[in-house]
Write an enzyme that holds these catalytic residues in place. Structure first.
Site, PDB file in Angstrom:
ATOM      1  N   GLU A  98       0.811  -1.214   0.000  1.00 15.03           N
ATOM      2  CA  GLU A  98       0.000   0.000   0.000  1.00 15.03           C
ATOM      3  C   GLU A  98       0.848   1.268   0.000  1.00 15.03           C
ATOM      4  OE1 GLU A  98      -3.365  -2.059   2.838  1.00 15.03           O
ATOM      5  OE2 GLU A  98      -2.247  -0.324   3.540  1.00 15.03           O
ATOM      6  N   CYS A 111       3.201   8.250   1.977  1.00 13.69           N
ATOM      7  CA  CYS A 111       3.612   7.232   2.940  1.00 13.69           C
ATOM      8  C   CYS A 111       3.856   5.946   2.159  1.00 13.69           C
ATOM      9  CB  CYS A 111       2.492   7.074   3.966  1.00 13.69           C
ATOM     10  SG  CYS A 111       2.801   5.774   5.139  1.00 13.69           S
ATOM     11  N   CYS A 118       4.802  -7.835   7.581  1.00 12.25           N
ATOM     12  CA  CYS A 118       5.805  -7.410   8.569  1.00 12.25           C
ATOM     13  C   CYS A 118       6.040  -8.552   9.538  1.00 12.25           C
ATOM     14  CB  CYS A 118       5.299  -6.174   9.321  1.00 12.25           C
ATOM     15  SG  CYS A 118       6.570  -5.407  10.349  1.00 12.25           S
ATOM     16  N   CYS A 122       3.414  -5.550  16.006  1.00 14.55           N
ATOM     17  CA  CYS A 122       2.991  -4.512  16.958  1.00 14.55           C
ATOM     18  C   CYS A 122       1.480  -4.659  17.109  1.00 14.55           C
ATOM     19  CB  CYS A 122       3.340  -3.122  16.443  1.00 14.55           C
ATOM     20  SG  CYS A 122       5.102  -2.953  16.117  1.00 14.55           S
ATOM     21  N   CYS A 125      -1.177  -2.399  15.341  1.00 16.77           N
ATOM     22  CA  CYS A 125      -0.970  -2.156  13.915  1.00 16.77           C
ATOM     23  C   CYS A 125      -1.575  -3.272  13.093  1.00 16.77           C
ATOM     24  CB  CYS A 125       0.523  -2.053  13.629  1.00 16.77           C
ATOM     25  SG  CYS A 125       0.927  -2.135  11.879  1.00 16.77           S
ATOM     26  N   GLY A 184       5.575  -2.585   6.862  1.00 15.26           N
ATOM     27  CA  GLY A 184       6.927  -3.111   7.050  1.00 15.26           C
ATOM     28  C   GLY A 184       7.816  -2.275   7.946  1.00 15.26           C
ATOM     29  N   GLU A 185       8.911  -2.889   8.358  1.00 19.97           N
ATOM     30  CA  GLU A 185       9.936  -2.222   9.175  1.00 19.97           C
ATOM     31  C   GLU A 185      11.092  -1.858   8.227  1.00 19.97           C
ATOM     32  OE1 GLU A 185      10.874  -1.023  12.399  1.00 19.97           O
ATOM     33  OE2 GLU A 185      12.575  -0.586  11.096  1.00 19.97           O
ATOM     34  N   SER A 216      10.777   5.746   9.507  1.00 24.78           N
ATOM     35  CA  SER A 216      10.244   5.423  10.831  1.00 24.78           C
ATOM     36  C   SER A 216      10.635   3.997  11.213  1.00 24.78           C
ATOM     37  CB  SER A 216       8.718   5.539  10.776  1.00 24.78           C
ATOM     38  OG  SER A 216       8.162   5.056  11.962  1.00 24.78           O
ATOM     39  N   SER A 238       8.808   4.771  16.603  1.00 21.81           N
ATOM     40  CA  SER A 238       7.496   4.385  17.136  1.00 21.81           C
ATOM     41  C   SER A 238       7.676   4.059  18.613  1.00 21.81           C
ATOM     42  CB  SER A 238       6.990   3.119  16.431  1.00 21.81           C
ATOM     43  OG  SER A 238       6.691   3.386  15.117  1.00 21.81           O
ATOM     44  N   LEU A 239       7.398   4.994  19.473  1.00 24.47           N
ATOM     45  CA  LEU A 239       7.667   4.783  20.896  1.00 24.47           C
ATOM     46  C   LEU A 239       6.436   4.201  21.611  1.00 24.47           C
ATOM     47  CD1 LEU A 239       9.853   5.125  23.048  1.00 24.47           C
ATOM     48  CD2 LEU A 239       8.903   7.380  23.544  1.00 24.47           C
ATOM     49  N   HIS A 240       5.372   4.967  21.661  1.00 24.34           N
ATOM     50  CA  HIS A 240       4.042   4.508  22.108  1.00 24.34           C
ATOM     51  C   HIS A 240       3.909   4.135  23.577  1.00 24.34           C
ATOM     52  CE1 HIS A 240       3.379   4.627  17.898  1.00 24.34           C
ATOM     53  NE2 HIS A 240       4.056   3.525  17.647  1.00 24.34           N
ATOM     54  N   ASN A 315      -6.389   4.785  14.996  1.00 31.74           N
ATOM     55  CA  ASN A 315      -7.357   4.590  13.916  1.00 31.74           C
ATOM     56  C   ASN A 315      -7.799   3.116  13.959  1.00 31.74           C
ATOM     57  OD1 ASN A 315      -8.808   4.963  11.591  1.00 31.74           O
ATOM     58  ND2 ASN A 315      -7.068   5.503  10.302  1.00 31.74           N
ATOM     59  N   CYS A 358      -2.070   1.810   7.856  1.00 32.92           N
ATOM     60  CA  CYS A 358      -1.387   0.860   6.978  1.00 32.92           C
ATOM     61  C   CYS A 358      -1.867  -0.570   7.182  1.00 32.92           C
ATOM     62  CB  CYS A 358       0.128   0.962   7.135  1.00 32.92           C
ATOM     63  SG  CYS A 358       0.804   0.071   8.515  1.00 32.92           S
TER      64      CYS A 358
HETATM   65  S1  SF4 Z   1       3.956  -0.744  13.267  1.00 31.93           S
HETATM   66 FE1  SF4 Z   1       5.435  -1.043  11.613  1.00 31.93          FE
HETATM   67  S2  SF4 Z   1       6.905  -2.494  12.505  1.00 31.93           S
HETATM   68 FE2  SF4 Z   1       5.081  -2.626  13.792  1.00 31.93          FE
HETATM   69  S3  SF4 Z   1       3.859  -4.326  12.881  1.00 31.93           S
HETATM   70 FE3  SF4 Z   1       3.173  -2.393  11.935  1.00 31.93          FE
HETATM   71  S4  SF4 Z   1       4.333  -2.245  10.036  1.00 31.93           S
HETATM   72 FE4  SF4 Z   1       5.411  -3.715  11.370  1.00 31.93          FE
END
Ligand code: SF4
Length: 385
Positions: A98, A111, A118, A122, A125, A184-185, A216, A238-240, A315, A358
């Site tokens: 995407e 983006c 991935c 997380c 996500c 993805g990372e 990121s 991505s701290l959170h 979201n 995403c």
């Molecule tokens: S936030 Fe990023 S690293 Fe974490 S699962 Fe989603 S896509 Fe993967």
């Protein structure tokens, strides 16, 4: 079957010259040819060698026999009422990813995805629920930018769409900023991400400023220094969460690279300064991480770091285990952070009507496909009966 053609998109100048030479083109003119091709591909947005009218006809047809400038197929395109656009792209069976475009008054942010699926899971996500298929190539990463520029009329002679907001005005680019925050990372695919950034920032082509590209990471500390040194882009983390127990839950990679190590690596990030702050992303999850005490903990944690904090209202996606924080809680949190001297914009949720977070479009499309398959199977059963 003829051999598949090599895509020239995303190859750096050296790799493009090598590809030309390997295909039998004269070595001594390869450099000049690359310069001409580069201009057509990245300045004019050429999708076909036939339009490269300052190149000899024979050369163009030879190029066409060996190489391609094809874009990924657009599987779906959705336009939100707020102008956000989301494309699901495909480059092969099961290789779908995407790209989301977010227009604002004075800039347009794209983006992009760096992987199909991935590995990191997380828990807030949606992409984390999809298994990793593979890394995207630099060609597939750069092609996301080309597709967006094609669709937004961002190449010379292009026509901007009229069904959504696209920044306009003299010298304004529809795509002015890139964030690697899609599927993805990126730091698990740094070779391709780095190569793609090299192409995107090349001054003879798309010429995007490194300061307008943000990568990121969920905190892959061993690769962060390399990102800074090699790519020189802005960094987002991505701290959170402000403690390891909660971050272990939200971003399981934290068990491997805990908060202390992550922040130490951030303090040493090449080029970080007050003019080039690191962005810390903090998704606001109701009752999980949104208390005033956590806002104060966040401030303490980031003390001395050149930081910006992005508060992101969650979201929700179908089946997500979290809810978005109440607006009051977000405001309270934001105020504490702001009063401590940090810019803390609350990112307006964009594209909620098209599920722009995403990973959502891909799985919706998969669901649709599964449903279509089921219907097809049912109709086959009926036919066989
Ligand atoms: S936030 Fe990023 S690293 Fe974490 S699962 Fe989603 S896509 Fe993967």
């Amino acid at each position: 079957m003829p051999a598949p053609k090599t895509s020239l998109i995303g190859l750096d100048a050296g790799a493009m010259a090598a590809a030309l030479i390997a295909a039998g083109f004269a070595e001594k003119s390869a450099k000049m040819r690359v310069r001409q091709l580069w201009n057509w591909i990245y300045v004019h947005g050429a999708r076909d060698f036939a339009v490269m009218t300052n190149l000899a006809k024979d050369f163009r047809s030879e190029m066409d026999a060996h190489f391609t400038l094809d874009r990924p197929e657009i599987v779906t395109e959705q336009v939100s009422s707020d102008g956000t656009r989301k494309w699901l792209l495909r480059t092969g069976p099961g290789i779908e990813f995407e790209t989301v475009y977010i227009p604002e008054a004075e800039r347009g942010t794209l983006c992009v995805s760096s992987q199909v699926g991935c590995t990191l899971n997380c828990t807030f996500c949606h992409t984390g629920t999809q298994r990793l298929v593979r890394n995207l190539t630099s060609s597939e990463i750069v092609a996301q930018v080309l597709v967006a520029r094609d669709r937004l009329g961002d190449f010379p002679g292009g026509i901007a769409p009229t069904d959504g907001l696209v920044p306009s005005g003299e010298g304004t680019r529809a795509v002015s900023n890139i964030v690697f925050m899609g599927m993805g990372e990126p730091l698990y695919n740094l070779d391709n991400v780095s190569a793609a950034i090299g192409v995107l920032t090349d001054g003879d082509g798309l010429s995007l400023s490194k300061r307008r590209i943000t990568v990121s990471t969920s905190g892959v500390t061993p690769e962060m220094a390399r990102l800074g040194e090699e790519c020189g882009t802005m960094l987002a983390v991505s701290l959170h969460a402000t403690n390891n127990a909660l971050r272990d839950k939200l971003v399981p990679l934290n068990k491997k690279y805990p908060i202390e190590e992550l922040l130490k690596t951030c303090r040493n990030y090449p080029g970080a300064s007050n003019a080039r702050r690191i962005t810390f992303e903090y998704v606001m999850l109701k009752g999980m991480n949104d208390s005033p005490a956590e806002a104060r903990a966040l401030v303490r944690l980031l003390q001395g770091l050149p930081a910006k904090i992005n508060l992101i209202p969650f979201n929700p996606w179908p089946g997500s285990p979290y809810e978005c924080s109440d607006w009051d809680a977000i405001e309270r949190f934001s105020e504490i952070v702001f009063n401590a001297g940090y810019a803390s914009p609350v990112r307006t949720p964009r594209g909620r009507d098209i599920q722009a977070a995403c990973g959502q479009l891909k799985s919706e499309t998969e669901k649709l496909r599964a449903r279509a398959r089921l219907m097809l199977e049912e109709s086959l059963v009926v036919a066989l009966d």
